[in-house]
Design a protein around this motif. Structure first.
Motif, mmCIF file in Angstrom:
data_model
loop_
_atom_site.group_PDB
_atom_site.id
_atom_site.type_symbol
_atom_site.label_atom_id
_atom_site.label_comp_id
_atom_site.label_asym_id
_atom_site.label_seq_id
_atom_site.Cartn_x
_atom_site.Cartn_y
_atom_site.Cartn_z
ATOM 1 N N LEU A 86 -35.867 -7.226 35.061
ATOM 2 C CA LEU A 86 -35.943 -6.904 33.641
ATOM 3 C C LEU A 86 -36.111 -5.400 33.437
ATOM 4 N N VAL A 87 -36.900 -4.759 34.304
ATOM 5 C CA VAL A 87 -37.061 -3.303 34.222
ATOM 6 C C VAL A 87 -35.718 -2.611 34.409
ATOM 7 N N ARG A 88 -34.962 -3.027 35.417
ATOM 8 C CA ARG A 88 -33.633 -2.439 35.647
ATOM 9 C C ARG A 88 -32.746 -2.633 34.422
ATOM 10 N N GLN A 89 -32.762 -3.820 33.863
ATOM 11 C CA GLN A 89 -31.926 -4.118 32.701
ATOM 12 C C GLN A 89 -32.300 -3.233 31.522
ATOM 13 N N ILE A 90 -33.584 -3.055 31.299
ATOM 14 C CA ILE A 90 -34.043 -2.242 30.173
ATOM 15 C C ILE A 90 -33.646 -0.788 30.349
ATOM 16 N N GLU A 91 -33.734 -0.269 31.574
ATOM 17 C CA GLU A 91 -33.345 1.127 31.794
ATOM 18 C C GLU A 91 -31.884 1.347 31.440
ATOM 19 N N VAL A 92 -31.035 0.365 31.727
ATOM 20 C CA VAL A 92 -29.617 0.474 31.371
ATOM 21 C C VAL A 92 -29.440 0.366 29.865
ATOM 22 N N GLU A 93 -30.114 -0.586 29.257
ATOM 23 C CA GLU A 93 -30.000 -0.774 27.808
ATOM 24 C C GLU A 93 -30.490 0.450 27.037
ATOM 25 N N ASN A 94 -31.527 1.093 27.563
ATOM 26 C CA ASN A 94 -32.105 2.237 26.853
ATOM 27 C C ASN A 94 -31.105 3.360 26.631
ATOM 28 N N ASN A 95 -30.138 3.484 27.547
ATOM 29 C CA ASN A 95 -29.141 4.555 27.409
ATOM 30 C C ASN A 95 -28.365 4.459 26.108
ATOM 31 N N ASP A 96 -28.247 3.248 25.572
ATOM 32 C CA ASP A 96 -27.489 3.058 24.335
ATOM 33 C C ASP A 96 -28.362 3.174 23.086
ATOM 34 N N LEU A 97 -29.659 3.371 23.279
ATOM 35 C CA LEU A 97 -30.572 3.413 22.141
ATOM 36 C C LEU A 97 -31.135 4.799 21.868
ATOM 37 N N VAL A 98 -30.787 5.758 22.721
ATOM 38 C CA VAL A 98 -31.458 7.052 22.646
ATOM 39 C C VAL A 98 -30.967 7.893 21.467
ATOM 40 N N VAL A 99 -31.924 8.633 20.903
ATOM 41 C CA VAL A 99 -31.652 9.614 19.858
ATOM 42 C C VAL A 99 -31.917 10.985 20.458
ATOM 43 N N VAL A 100 -30.926 11.854 20.426
ATOM 44 C CA VAL A 100 -30.992 13.144 21.115
ATOM 45 C C VAL A 100 -31.644 14.198 20.230
ATOM 46 N N ASP A 101 -32.443 15.043 20.848
ATOM 47 C CA ASP A 101 -33.002 16.220 20.184
ATOM 48 C C ASP A 101 -32.007 17.370 20.341
ATOM 49 N N PRO A 102 -31.387 17.849 19.267
ATOM 50 C CA PRO A 102 -30.363 18.891 19.384
ATOM 51 C C PRO A 102 -30.904 20.231 19.870
ATOM 52 N N SER A 103 -32.226 20.381 19.881
ATOM 53 C CA SER A 103 -32.807 21.655 20.312
ATOM 54 C C SER A 103 -33.259 21.633 21.761
ATOM 55 N N ILE A 104 -32.976 20.539 22.473
ATOM 56 C CA ILE A 104 -33.614 20.300 23.761
ATOM 57 C C ILE A 104 -33.376 21.428 24.765
ATOM 58 N N ASN A 105 -32.207 22.044 24.738
ATOM 59 C CA ASN A 105 -31.938 23.107 25.726
ATOM 60 C C ASN A 105 -31.659 24.455 25.063
ATOM 61 N N LEU A 106 -32.163 24.634 23.851
ATOM 62 C CA LEU A 106 -32.061 25.936 23.201
ATOM 63 C C LEU A 106 -33.266 26.780 23.585
ATOM 64 N N VAL A 107 -33.016 27.950 24.141
ATOM 65 C CA VAL A 107 -34.098 28.833 24.581
ATOM 66 C C VAL A 107 -34.431 29.779 23.441
ATOM 67 N N SER A 108 -35.462 29.423 22.703
ATOM 68 C CA SER A 108 -35.866 30.201 21.526
ATOM 69 C C SER A 108 -37.135 30.977 21.839
ATOM 70 N N GLU A 109 -37.045 32.288 21.802
ATOM 71 C CA GLU A 109 -38.227 33.114 22.025
ATOM 72 C C GLU A 109 -39.257 32.884 20.915
ATOM 73 N N VAL A 110 -38.774 32.657 19.708
ATOM 74 C CA VAL A 110 -39.684 32.410 18.595
ATOM 75 C C VAL A 110 -40.466 31.125 18.847
ATOM 76 N N ARG A 111 -39.757 30.071 19.267
ATOM 77 C CA ARG A 111 -40.448 28.814 19.553
ATOM 78 C C ARG A 111 -41.396 28.961 20.734
ATOM 79 N N ASN A 112 -40.969 29.693 21.752
ATOM 80 C CA ASN A 112 -41.838 29.906 22.906
ATOM 81 C C ASN A 112 -43.139 30.596 22.506
ATOM 82 N N ASN A 113 -43.045 31.524 21.575
ATOM 83 C CA ASN A 113 -44.232 32.284 21.171
ATOM 84 C C ASN A 113 -45.130 31.522 20.201
ATOM 85 N N LEU A 114 -44.520 30.713 19.334
ATOM 86 C CA LEU A 114 -45.279 30.072 18.264
ATOM 87 C C LEU A 114 -45.500 28.579 18.460
ATOM 88 N N GLY A 115 -44.684 27.973 19.323
ATOM 89 C CA GLY A 115 -44.627 26.512 19.395
ATOM 90 C C GLY A 115 -45.946 25.832 19.681
#
Length: 517
Positions: free
Chosen positions: A436-465
């Motif tokens: 069941l764990v294996r099955q859920i890990e596969v199913e989860n791939n179709d349910l994910v909501v992506v963060d569009p900022s995940i790989n943006l390197v923002s100095e402002v965010r680094n300083n204030l986040g």
């Protein structure tokens, strides 16, 4: 040094071995170190068949770190022709010490990031040339290069890859619950938040364990440093951290009405006593024990530790049955889960110790061998036959999963696996829960909501986040515990904007536009 030719690691070893034999037959002196290999002793694993010496510091999430020279480590060395010097550090201590180690320059050959490589000190070190950029070499190592592009993209800094991602599913979120308790109460597995609330109430108030006393609780939650729990925001339709519209405008999750509705849901749990009152306690082990000791009926887990938690629960309560689900149908009519990085940080290679391209290629070759050698894969997946697994109808089956995790999983599999092995490992005799764990890990791939900022390197965010996150997390806790009302929450969100949230937003929008134009 000239451009390194793109042939495989093993072919390079064979070629250099032939050259050494030829040189010796011609009575040429070969004891002095060459300028090309940059070594001090005249010999590396690239230009000889001698074992490759690798010094590693690895973060460790188990209870007791493995001792040096144990059977698992010795077997890994044998299969990869290496000599390993590994220092295992508890993850919390490692995360505190990593910036100190980087600043000191006293680094091993291989060191992981603390989670995703987004910390300002780490990004600065990468940009200052402390670590090798490895993306340019991956095509020489087909197994290391086999992961989905999103896994690499999520950990790149300014489109450069400064280490090998330690592969994980994009989402390992799962909820464990006491199926036997729900059965006793005549309740089915919840499918939405209304049903979940009723399940929490029943487990808290209706004596699911038949003890005759009120000694159970619907949910135990934990808030790790910098986090807030329990967080139902994404299930109610809020963004995963940030969302971006078609015009490139960013909105933070806590700015949305959906997030506020989720906070109201959590507040109701607190008011009715359906969740532990010490939400801010960061001790995950203690909170996890609430589920294992038969206090709470629900626990938000990760797929990689479900089997261990269930094993400990059933050791304490042999009658216990565990149910699992990945997500509820939310207010949007969909199941939604936050997408993570697809890796547990990256393994980095400091230039101060890994001095040449040849040295780097040799170490990358070690990880390629570990990820592609079938015997090595099965060692990491199953441990030793007769100790960690037995054969059932010719298929491996864990004898004692906790012992496997103690000896193999926590010390070697999770810290060292740089490519997925679930499909390449010898397929075993899995329990119903493991399947069941294996099955859920596969199913989860179709349910994910992506963060569009995940790989943006923002100095402002680094300083204030960090300060901004603390401000909002404090407001979340104050709202769910009744210290502030809805007006107070809205005032805190406006304070977040005024203190730099809008500046972070503006910088992310600029970076996003630059990346996509």
């Amino acid at each position: 040094m000239g451009k390194v030719k793109k042939y495989s690691f093993m072919l390079l070893i064979a070629l250099m071995t032939v050259l050494v034999v030829v040189a010796c037959s011609n009575n040429e002196e070969s004891s002095a170190p060459s300028e090309a290999d940059g070594s001090t002793d005249g010999e590396t694993a690239v230009d000889s068949n001698q074992p490759l010496d690798i010094k590693l510091v690895l973060n460790f999430d188990g209870v007791e770190a493995p001792s040096s020279g144990n059977d698992v480590e010795t077997k890994i060395e044998e299969l990869t022709n290496s000599n390993l010097e590994i220092t295992h550090m508890v993850s919390a201590n490692f995360c505190e010490r990593l910036p100190v180690l980087i600043a000191s320059g006293d680094l091993p050959d291989v060191i992981p990031s603390c989670g995703a490589p987004t910390q300002p000190y780490l990004i600065s070190a990468m940009q200052d040339g402390v670590f090798w950029e490895v993306g340019q070499y991956l095509e020489q190592f087909p197994t290391l290069a086999s992961m989905p592009d999103i896994v690499y993209d999520n950990v790149k800094v300014n489109d450069e890859l400064y280490g090998l991602p330690r592969y994980r599913p994009l989402s390992r979120f799962v909820t464990m619950y006491r199926k036997d308790w729900l059965d006793n109460l005549g309740i089915a597995e919840p499918t939405n938040h209304e049903e979940l609330l009723e399940a929490y109430r029943a487990v808290t108030n209706n004596d699911p364990n038949g003890s005759g006393t009120k000694d159970t609780r619907g949910l135990t939650s934990v808030s790790l440093p910098g986090d807030f729990g329990p967080d139902f925001g994404i299930g109610f339709g809020a963004p995963n951290e940030w969302e971006v519209d078609e015009n490139g405008s960013f909105t933070r999750n806590h700015e949305t009405p959906e997030f506020l509705e989720a906070l109201k849901f959590t507040k109701q749990l607190v008011e009715e006593g359906l969740v532990n009152s010490d939400l801010v306690a960061p001790d995950r082990t203690t909170r996890e024990a609430d589920f294992e000791n038969g206090i709470s009926g629900f626990w938000a887990a990760s797929t990689n530790n479900v089997v261990s938690i269930a094993s400990r629960l059933q050791a304490n309560h042999p009658e216990a049955e565990v149910g699992l689900y990945n997500a509820l149908v939310g207010e949007t009519g969909e199941k939604r889960l936050p997408s993570m990085f697809g890796s547990n940080g990256i393994l980095m290679f400091p230039k101060a110790t890994v001095k040449t391209e040849e040295d780097l290629l040799a170490i990358l070759g070690f990880f390629e061998e570990l990820a592609s050698n079938q015997e090595a894969i099965d060692l990491l997946a199953w441990g030793f036959e007769g100790v960690h697994h037995e054969l059932v109808d010719g298929k491996p089956s864990y004898i004692d999963y906790d012992q496997y995790m103690t000896d193999v999983g926590f010390g070697y599999r999770f810290p060292l696996v740089t490519a997925p092995i679930d499909d390449t490992m010898t397929q075993g005799d899995l329990s119903e829960l493991e399947q069941l764990v294996r099955q859920i890990e596969v199913e989860n791939n179709d349910l994910v909501v992506v963060d569009p900022s995940i790989n943006l390197v923002s100095e402002v965010r680094n300083n204030l986040g960090a300060d901004l996150d603390q401000l909002i997390n404090d407001a979340k806790f104050r709202f769910v515990t009744g210290a502030i009302d809805e007006d107070g929450w809205n005032a805190a969100v406006q304070q977040w904007r005024d203190r730099g949230g809008d500046d972070v937003r503006e910088d992310l929008e600029r970076l996003y536009a630059e990346r996509n134009n």
